[in-house]
Scaffold this motif. Structure first.
Motif, PDB file in Angstrom:
ATOM      1  N   GLU A  41       0.834  -1.206   0.000  1.00 29.02           N
ATOM      2  CA  GLU A  41       0.000   0.000   0.000  1.00 29.02           C
ATOM      3  C   GLU A  41       0.869   1.255   0.000  1.00 29.02           C
ATOM      4  N   LEU A  42       1.912   1.230   0.838  1.00 27.81           N
ATOM      5  CA  LEU A  42       2.830   2.378   0.880  1.00 27.81           C
ATOM      6  C   LEU A  42       3.498   2.597  -0.473  1.00 27.81           C
ATOM      7  N   ALA A  44       2.364   1.687  -3.431  1.00 21.96           N
ATOM      8  CA  ALA A  44       1.357   2.175  -4.376  1.00 21.96           C
ATOM      9  C   ALA A  44       1.064   3.660  -4.134  1.00 21.96           C
ATOM     10  N   THR A  45       0.948   4.041  -2.867  1.00 19.02           N
ATOM     11  CA  THR A  45       0.695   5.446  -2.528  1.00 19.02           C
ATOM     12  C   THR A  45       1.859   6.318  -2.984  1.00 19.02           C
ATOM     13  N   TYR A  46       3.056   5.851  -2.750  1.00 20.04           N
ATOM     14  CA  TYR A  46       4.247   6.590  -3.164  1.00 20.04           C
ATOM     15  C   TYR A  46       4.255   6.784  -4.685  1.00 20.04           C
ATOM     16  N   ASN A  48       1.691   6.692  -6.735  1.00 16.44           N
ATOM     17  CA  ASN A  48       0.592   7.606  -7.095  1.00 16.44           C
ATOM     18  C   ASN A  48       0.990   9.056  -6.846  1.00 16.44           C
ATOM     19  N   ASN A  49       1.634   9.283  -5.711  1.00 14.40           N
ATOM     20  CA  ASN A  49       2.066  10.649  -5.381  1.00 14.40           C
ATOM     21  C   ASN A  49       3.108  11.155  -6.371  1.00 14.40           C
TER      22      ASN A  49
END
Length: 149
Positions: A41-42, A44-46, A48-49
């Protein structure tokens, strides 16, 4: 971010080693799975950011280009306006034009108009303009020659 992943991998390895030596194996495996999911999740979030940041940078560049185009257009419009006004004032009687220049609120506008006029006609108008206004105009015009627009 890489440091975080290394720490997680070390932690996962340690937990795996411990998991085989203790009876709470299911609980430890569950925690490991949670950590792996969190890591994914981290990541993927990274990612995306990072994509959002790139998009924002591109939009900012586009906005800066548009701003520059707008400023250039405004400058051209102002130049055309001053040229037209210069032609009008050149056709006026120098005394009347000097009177109008003396009453102008903006010495900068007066300077730009004179800048676009025929030198002889501009001189005749300045001869009939209030000396205080002439001083302001001359200061502006001398700055224009140093920093042509």
């Amino acid at each position: 971010m890489k440091k975080l992943f290394k720490t997680q991998i070390i932690t996962i390895g340690t937990l795996l080693t411990i998991s085989f030596s203790y009876p709470q194996e299911k609980e430890i495996k569950s925690e490991i799975e949670k950590l792996i999911k969190l890591r994914e999740e981290l990541k993927a979030t990274y990612e995306n950011n990072q994509a959002l940041l790139e998009k924002i940078k591109k939009e900012k560049e586009e906005l800066e280009k548009l701003k520059k185009q707008l400023e250039d257009q405004q400058k051209k419009i102002a130049e055309e306006r001053y040229k037209k006004l210069a032609k009008i004032f050149e056709k006026m009687d120098p005394e009347l034009a000097g009177e109008k220049f003396s009453k102008m609120e903006s010495a900068e506008d007066a300077a730009y108009i004179l800048y676009n006029m025929n030198e002889k006609k501009a001189a005749a108008i300045l001869n009939n303009t209030d000396p205080v206004m002439v001083n302001k105009i001359v200061r502006i015009l001398s700055g224009l020659k140093k920093n042509p627009q």
